[in-house]
Scaffold this motif. Structure first.
Motif, PDB file in Angstrom:
ATOM      1  N   ASP A 221     -62.469 110.308  57.799  1.00 23.37           N
ATOM      2  CA  ASP A 221     -62.875 110.604  59.171  1.00 23.37           C
ATOM      3  C   ASP A 221     -62.194 109.639  60.138  1.00 23.37           C
ATOM      4  N   PHE A 278     -72.831 109.107  49.434  1.00 24.60           N
ATOM      5  CA  PHE A 278     -71.623 109.018  50.259  1.00 24.60           C
ATOM      6  C   PHE A 278     -71.096 107.610  50.050  1.00 24.60           C
ATOM      7  N   ARG A 296     -76.683 110.442  52.173  1.00 29.00           N
ATOM      8  CA  ARG A 296     -76.626 111.836  52.680  1.00 29.00           C
ATOM      9  C   ARG A 296     -75.155 112.156  52.888  1.00 29.00           C
ATOM     10  N   GLY A 298     -71.720 113.060  55.094  1.00 28.77           N
ATOM     11  CA  GLY A 298     -71.151 112.481  56.316  1.00 28.77           C
ATOM     12  C   GLY A 298     -70.990 113.523  57.406  1.00 28.77           C
ATOM     13  N   ASP A 299     -70.910 113.037  58.613  1.00 24.77           N
ATOM     14  CA  ASP A 299     -70.650 113.906  59.751  1.00 24.77           C
ATOM     15  C   ASP A 299     -69.582 113.208  60.585  1.00 24.77           C
ATOM     16  N   GLU A 301     -67.455 114.563  58.137  1.00 29.05           N
ATOM     17  CA  GLU A 301     -66.810 114.889  56.853  1.00 29.05           C
ATOM     18  C   GLU A 301     -67.307 116.213  56.269  1.00 29.05           C
TER      19      GLU A 301
END
Ligand code: AMP
Ligand code: GLY
Length: 426
Positions: A221, A278, A296, A298-299, A301
């Protein structure tokens, strides 16, 4: 074939992507997203409550006969949603796609995760842990530490709790305000001071059932707001998958030195973990080190990982719950994927909301994953810093990027900004 009613918690681009992926499964029954956004409404029913409102989660689970609860973000996991469900007679049959409160400490406490890595000989930066009790020792430690030096608030600090100090004076000032002035509230009562690692970062994702694990596609990212990785950190401005330098030999080092010892370490310590891990990693001269764990996905990802995952995500969650992940073979798409995040001007500082978005219907060949959007009457309007993720596939990364960039032009709202250099190093 049975199907499962699913409640997904969250409202970002990650949850929109997860909703898109879950909805493709023949095993997906009714899908609900709380609170969701204008994009998730296309895949399921949005429910108006916050992810940390466990009583509302309980009521929804019972009223809607939920079979799978999927917390998208760390907040409910660190608050103990897994234990909340498992300790309630009426809820305990529900599959939770995430770890117990103890397991979520991998993300919820930097001090816990560093000690865990030390116990299991997992490569990570050298560190010390300080609080009010050994504050003076911490100052002395910083005075002789090489630069830059990394200071991390122990607890969750909305992604802001890490400071990379370039001078001893800055390090001492930051350290003091974290511990003595509670800069990040309780989260910075304890501070991890660690050595700076120089290299290129990547994100690796596993699903584990506590005994077995499967690897999802890896991603990279782009965290900084500005092109060329400059300016303040954001939640993430774009992502790519696969990561060109993550070749077979490098991934094998990650598996042998990091993934397997982590899964085995959780099991040997009896930490209940049926969820995503993660691994935030850094490649230092060809050797992988752990920068952080998250409990959790990814954001942003997820916006490239899920499009490249060919398996049925609901099936994977059920196998994870049944401790049968050894029965599945994960398939990664041979295609490249990228996502470009369109954000609101001012982000990651303050930004306007409620700007009307147009041109969404003109997008061709990309998938739009909504992040900070809301439906207002007949319009989709901006409602967050990160607004919408434009994901594309390609035979090559360059091809995927050119599709996302062409479509990013077609979406209009006042104050639109995005980085034009996602994937620039490759
Ligand atoms: P974290 O919240 O732990 O992911 O840290 C945020 C960001 O700070 C990471 O993505 C890295 O870019 C950077 N960072 C954290 N720890 C280190 C370290 N030891 N060396 C270099 N950069 C780091
Ligand atoms: N993209 C980094 C994160 O989700 O924490």
């Amino acid at each position: 074939m049975s199907s499962y009613n699913i409640l997904l918690l969250g409202s970002g681009g990650r949850e929109c992507t997860l909703a898109w992926k879950l909805k493709q499964s023949p095993l997906c029954g009714n899908l609900y997203i709380a609170p969701g956004n204008a994009g998730t409404a296309a895949y399921g029913t949005n429910l108006p409550f916050a992810v940390s409102d466990f009583e509302a989660v309980k009521k929804a689970c019972l009223d809607l006969q939920i079979d799978i609860l999927f917390p998208g973000s760390e907040e409910p996991l660190v608050l103990g949603i897994y234990d909340f469900v498992k300790n309630d007679e009426a809820l305990k049959h529900i599959m939770v796609a995430g770890p117990s409160k103890d397991g979520a400490q991998l993300e919820g406490s930097k001090a816990f995760s560093k000690k865990f890595m030390q116990r299991h000989h997992i490569p990570t930066a050298a560190y010390r842990e300080f609080d009010d009790g050994n504050f003076d020792e911490g100052i002395q430690y910083l005075q002789q530490h090489s630069l830059p030096v990394v200071l991390k608030a122990d607890g969750l600090a909305a992604g802001k709790g890490v400071v990379i100090a370039q001078s001893t004076a800055e390090a001492v000032e930051t350290f003091t305000s974290m511990i003595k002035e509670a800069q990040f509230g309780d989260a910075s009562k304890t501070v991890v001071v660690e050595a700076f690692l120089s290299g290129i970062e990547l994100s690796v994702f596993a699903m584990t059932d506590g005994s077995n694990y499967v690897l999802l596609p890896e991603a990279k990212d782009y965290k900084r707001i500005g092109e060329g990785d400059t300016g303040p950190n954001t939640g993430g401005m774009g992502a790519i998958s696969p990561v060109p330098f993550a070749n077979g030999a490098f991934m094998q080092k990650i598996i042998d030195r990091i993934v397997v010892p982590t899964v085995n370490g959780l099991r040997s310590e009896n930490i209940v973990y049926h969820g995503f891990i993660f691994f935030g990693l850094i490649n230092v001269d060809g050797e992988p080190y752990v920068i952080e764990y998250n409990c959790r996905m990814g954001d942003p990802e997820t916006e490239v990982v899920m499009p490249r995952l060919e398996n049925d995500l609901v099936e994977l969650i059920v196998k994870m719950h049944e401790t049968k992940l050894n029965e599945v073979t994960v398939q990664h798409s041979p295609k490249a994927a990228c996502t470009v995040m369109l954000v609101s001007e001012g982000y990651p500082g303050s930004y306007p909301k409620g700007r009307v978005m147009t041109g969404l219907e003109n997008v061709k060949g990309s998938i739009l994953f909504h992040a900070g959007t809301a439906q207002k009457d007949n319009d989709v309007v901006t409602s967050g810093g990160r607004v919408i993720a434009v994901t594309s596939y390609g035979d090559t990364l360059k091809e995927a990027l050119s599709v996302s960039y062409a479509n990013a032009e077609k979406i209009q709202y006042d104050g639109k900004y995005y980085r034009r250099d996602i994937g620039y190093e490759f």
